[in-house]
Design a protein around this motif. Structure first.
Motif, mmCIF file in Angstrom:
data_model
loop_
_atom_site.group_PDB
_atom_site.id
_atom_site.type_symbol
_atom_site.label_atom_id
_atom_site.label_comp_id
_atom_site.label_asym_id
_atom_site.label_seq_id
_atom_site.Cartn_x
_atom_site.Cartn_y
_atom_site.Cartn_z
ATOM 1 N N GLU A 226 0.854 -1.180 0.000
ATOM 2 C CA GLU A 226 0.000 0.000 0.000
ATOM 3 C C GLU A 226 0.894 1.236 0.000
ATOM 4 O OE1 GLU A 226 -2.722 1.543 3.420
ATOM 5 O OE2 GLU A 226 -3.717 -0.153 2.419
ATOM 6 N N LEU A 227 0.794 2.034 -1.049
ATOM 7 C CA LEU A 227 1.636 3.229 -1.182
ATOM 8 C C LEU A 227 1.216 4.293 -0.179
ATOM 9 C CD1 LEU A 227 3.881 4.667 -2.800
ATOM 10 C CD2 LEU A 227 2.077 5.532 -4.305
ATOM 11 N N GLN A 228 2.171 4.760 0.601
ATOM 12 C CA GLN A 228 1.933 5.844 1.548
ATOM 13 C C GLN A 228 2.351 7.180 0.939
ATOM 14 O OE1 GLN A 228 0.484 4.955 4.812
ATOM 15 N NE2 GLN A 228 0.169 3.287 3.363
ATOM 16 N N SER A 229 3.540 7.201 0.322
ATOM 17 C CA SER A 229 4.024 8.423 -0.321
ATOM 18 C C SER A 229 5.218 8.094 -1.214
ATOM 19 C CB SER A 229 4.440 9.456 0.732
ATOM 20 O OG SER A 229 5.562 8.985 1.463
ATOM 21 N N VAL A 230 5.572 9.059 -2.064
ATOM 22 C CA VAL A 230 6.778 8.969 -2.877
ATOM 23 C C VAL A 230 7.594 10.216 -2.590
ATOM 24 C CG1 VAL A 230 7.745 8.884 -5.212
ATOM 25 C CG2 VAL A 230 5.636 7.631 -4.695
ATOM 26 N N SER A 231 8.811 10.005 -2.112
ATOM 27 C CA SER A 231 9.716 11.121 -1.811
ATOM 28 C C SER A 231 10.565 11.418 -3.032
ATOM 29 C CB SER A 231 10.648 10.768 -0.645
ATOM 30 O OG SER A 231 9.901 10.480 0.504
ATOM 31 N N ARG A 232 10.850 12.678 -3.225
ATOM 32 C CA ARG A 232 11.678 13.111 -4.344
ATOM 33 C C ARG A 232 13.058 12.472 -4.251
ATOM 34 N NH1 ARG A 232 14.600 18.277 -5.469
ATOM 35 N NH2 ARG A 232 14.725 18.339 -7.725
#
Length: 167
Positions: free
Chosen positions: A154-160
């Motif tokens: 489950e994707l929580q976030s994508v950091s740069r």
């Protein structure tokens, strides 16, 4: 925290080669494919340790290349310690080096570390080593188990993520 990777759909950069070996990492790209397609990362009783959506994308790339008349092969990893490409043993890298001699180019399905691992492994082979995915960032994911023993991510976030090539 696997890398979020996006498949490069434009295969025109590979059309100059008569033969291509696809070298997939089975960690970050597989996790990215599972998240993107909302499919299981691992279906223990169905596919064991293979990610179905990722395997399909490898087959799609292979088919596209073959339709262009390019001879293709896939460098398979069957043992769990061979799944994370950037952590391959020297023995595994030597096997790749020998196999790479039969191809004009290698398409690496993995992050920049995987790409560099392959570049280092095949030296002094003259074949081109190309990246087949683009890094979009680093995923923060939450593993979720579902019946009957499937692991979803489950994707929580994508950091740069910023990469600077030091070559």
């Amino acid at each position: 925290m696997p890398f979020a990777l996006k498949t490069i759909d434009d295969i025109s950069q590979y059309e100059q080669f008569g033969s291509v070996l696809i070298v997939p990492c089975r960690f970050c790209p597989a996790a990215s494919a599972a998240v993107k397609n909302n499919k299981p990362y691992i279906e223990l009783f169905r596919k064991f340790l293979k990610t179905d959506s990722y395997e399909r994308s490898i087959e799609t790339l292979k088919s596209k290349l073959e339709r262009k008349g390019i001879k293709t092969g896939v460098f398979k990893s069957r043992l769990i310690h061979q799944f994370v490409l950037c952590m391959w043993t020297s023995g595994r890298r030597e096997v790749l080096k020998k196999r790479a001699g039969n191809y004009d180019a290698i398409i690496v399905l993995g992050c920049e570390a995987a790409l560099q691992t392959v570049r280092d492994a095949v030296k002094p082979n003259p074949c081109a080593v190309l990246q087949g995915v683009e890094t979009e960032g680093i995923m923060s994911i939450k593993p979720v188990f579902r019946f009957p023993c499937n692991l979803f991510l489950e994707l929580q976030s994508v950091s740069r993520y910023v990469y600077r090539d030091v070559q």
